[in-house]
Write an enzyme that holds these catalytic residues in place. Structure first.
Site, short mmCIF file in Angstrom:
data_model
loop_
_atom_site.label_atom_id
_atom_site.label_comp_id
_atom_site.label_asym_id
_atom_site.label_seq_id
_atom_site.Cartn_x
_atom_site.Cartn_y
_atom_site.Cartn_z
N LYS A 1 25.61 49.24 111.70
CA LYS A 1 25.62 48.71 113.14
C LYS A 1 24.84 49.65 114.04
O LYS A 1 24.37 49.27 115.01
CB LYS A 1 27.02 48.90 113.50
CG LYS A 1 27.85 47.91 112.50
CD LYS A 1 28.60 47.02 113.15
CE LYS A 1 29.43 45.94 112.35
NZ LYS A 1 29.68 46.24 110.95
C1 LIG Z 1 29.80 45.14 110.12
C2 LIG Z 1 29.66 45.28 108.60
C3 LIG Z 1 29.27 44.36 107.75
C4 LIG Z 1 29.42 42.80 108.04
O1 LIG Z 1 28.10 42.66 108.86
P1 LIG Z 1 27.92 41.23 109.53
O2 LIG Z 1 26.91 41.20 110.58
O3 LIG Z 1 29.17 41.17 110.18
O4 LIG Z 1 27.99 40.27 108.62
C5 LIG Z 1 29.12 44.60 106.46
N1 LIG Z 1 29.34 46.10 105.98
C6 LIG Z 1 29.50 47.14 106.98
C7 LIG Z 1 29.70 48.43 106.40
C8 LIG Z 1 29.65 46.83 108.28
O5 LIG Z 1 30.01 47.84 109.19
#
Ligand SMILES: *Cc1c(COP(=O)(O)O)cnc(C)c1O
Length: 468
Positions: free
Chosen positions: A112
């Site tokens: 993120k």
């Molecule tokens: C947010 C997240 C996901 C999922 O990603 P999306 O964009 O919501 O599909 C997968 N793995 C981790 C570690 C995350 O923080």
């Protein structure tokens, strides 16, 4: 570039407007009116570029006239300068066909950061010459909260209020949020509440005209278009290293809200030759059911060792339904209203066919996830986290034409989920040096009872009023 809502009735906005708004006023999500494309020679010329330069080049068509190219490059250079790895998103090889794209070298150890480090700068850029002040309100089950707080802490004209369910995020996740001490950061632990309760309060605030009339409330979850845009970049970065545009590449993506994998779909629309996007889910498998049988129906959420993928519904799936289904916003608004009432819907044939052209899906239970984590450790000496393990399971289970490389997206650093990693492979991953003293840092957060009124009053008392 103009942005239109997936539900067809909100006004079209430019990039600045879509970034500051987050959600469209008709309840839909913003998408570009048309997909910009890169010709083959332009993609070939991306090979070997530093990440910040590649990012500016891939994003410029989406940003349009809202930011000049030189300025965009300054912003990407600043955003990706916070990463602990020079390559920003390094690509590692497992074997002849399997690869790993590490997206967790940002400040809070999950992918993120790639989008949010940039989003924080975009907010500041768009607010600097205006009277407006932004009040970001969000709920988090862990990773989004810490990445968003890190991205906006100390920035002018922004306040962030982040709600987490008290006692239901890991200690590392909580400390990553609560040890960010800045006057514009407000952490709220909601007592006796689940993530869904906290999320419901945030949604209610977006619809509370008393609050929205006084404050410019905005969102940082992946409904914000600018986040998806920033994630398109690493699909290009990995594919050109593996021979694109002259060779097709496949990706396996640990999926929750469908943001990360939708960015892969956007890359394909822009001309990147993607053979397949594999949607990897855990046992909370609404997407696997939707893509394999057309049945999009919400069940309850079962907690797993991959909490960032423990979702009931995936907000960004709406963007795919819109684009693959023929971009009929009014019809989609109808379909989504039906879903919101009954918590179930059937995809149309156009939506199913449009999705099937590029996507397939796999589901991993706890044993399959642990087995994939052991595969990486025993065959390649790589320690991966449970989210990435789900992606690797799906990658290994997918049949591809000969010669097509498969890239699993590594979405979190294994140290962020230490106990689950230890359980699967018998090794405890160390916290990387850049956050080594996290467990000793001072924490600051407010505990509030689980009522909307308490949260709204807390925000109203501390946020800065802003003309709309
Ligand atoms: C947010 C997240 C996901 C999922 O990603 P999306 O964009 O919501 O599909 C997968 N793995 C981790 C570690 C995350 O923080």
């Amino acid at each position: 570039m103009e942005y239109v809502s997936t539900r067809g009735s909100a006004p079209a906005l430019d990039f600045r407007g879509a970034t500051l708004a987050g959600l469209a006023s008709d309840g839909g999500l913003y998408v570009p009116r048309a997909w910009p494309t890169f010709a083959k020679d332009k993609i070939a010329a991306m090979a070997g570029l530093p990440y910040a330069q590649l990012a500016a080049r891939v994003m410029q068509p989406f940003v349009g006239n809202c930011i000049a190219p030189e300025r965009l490059l300054e912003l990407t250079t600043q955003a990706y300068g916070t990463f602990a790895h020079k390559a920003v998103t390094p690509l590692k090889q497992f074997d002849e066909t399997q690869w790993l794209l590490e997206l967790f070298h940002g400040p809070t150890l999950a992918f993120k950061d790639v989008a949010l480090q940039l989003l924080g700068l975009l907010f500041e850029e768009f607010l600097k010459d205006s009277e407006q002040h932004l009040t970001i309100v969000g709920a988090t089950s862990g990773d989004t909260g810490s990445a968003a707080i890190d991205a906006v802490a100390g920035r002018a004209k922004i306040d962030i209020f982040m709600l987490h369910p008290k006692g239901r995020v890991s200690e590392v996740q909580r400390r990553q949020m609560t040890s960010m001490i800045a006057p514009n950061v407000h952490n709220i632990a909601i007592c006796d509440a689940s993530f869904d309760d906290a999320q419901a309060m945030v949604k209610r605030m977006f619809g509370d005209t008393e609050m929205t009339g006084r404050f410019r409330i905005s969102a940082v979850n992946s409904i914000n278009w600018a986040r998806l845009m920033a994630q398109v970049v690493y699909y290009f970065a990995a594919a050109v290293q593996l021979g694109a545009p002259y060779r097709k590449v496949a990706f396996s993506v640990p999926t929750g809200n469908f943001g990360d994998v939708f960015a892969g779909y956007v890359a394909a629309k822009m001309g990147l030759p993607i053979e397949r996007l594999v949607v990897a889910t855990n046992i909370n498998d609404i997407l696997h059911r939707a893509l394999s049988s057309g049945d999009y129906s919400a069940h309850g959420v079962t907690p797993t060792d991959a909490p960032s993928m423990d979702i009931q519904v995936s907000s960004n799936f709406e963007r795919l339904l819109f684009d693959a289904g023929g971009r009929d916003g009014i019809a989609l608004a109808d379909q989504m209203r039906g879903f919101e009432t009954t918590r179930a819907m059937q995809l149309t044939n156009a939506q199913r066919d449009g999705a099937a052209a590029l996507f397939s899906s796999e589901r991993a239970d706890a044993d399959q996830t642990a087995a994939a984590m052991r595969w990486a450790w025993e065959n390649c000496g790589e320690v991966i986290d449970p989210h990435t393990g789900i992606g690797l399971h799906a990658a290994l289970a997918t049949k591809l034409p000969a010669g097509v490389p498969m890239v699993t997206l590594a979405t979190a650093h294994p140290a962020k989920f230490g106990p689950a990693v230890e359980k699967a492979i018998g090794q405890t991953p160390a916290l990387p040096p850049r956050i080594g003293d996290l467990l000793e840092r001072e924490e600051r957060y407010e505990e509030l009872p689980g009522t909307y009124e308490a949260v709204a009053a807390f925000v109203a008392e501390r946020a800065t009023a802003s003309p709309s």
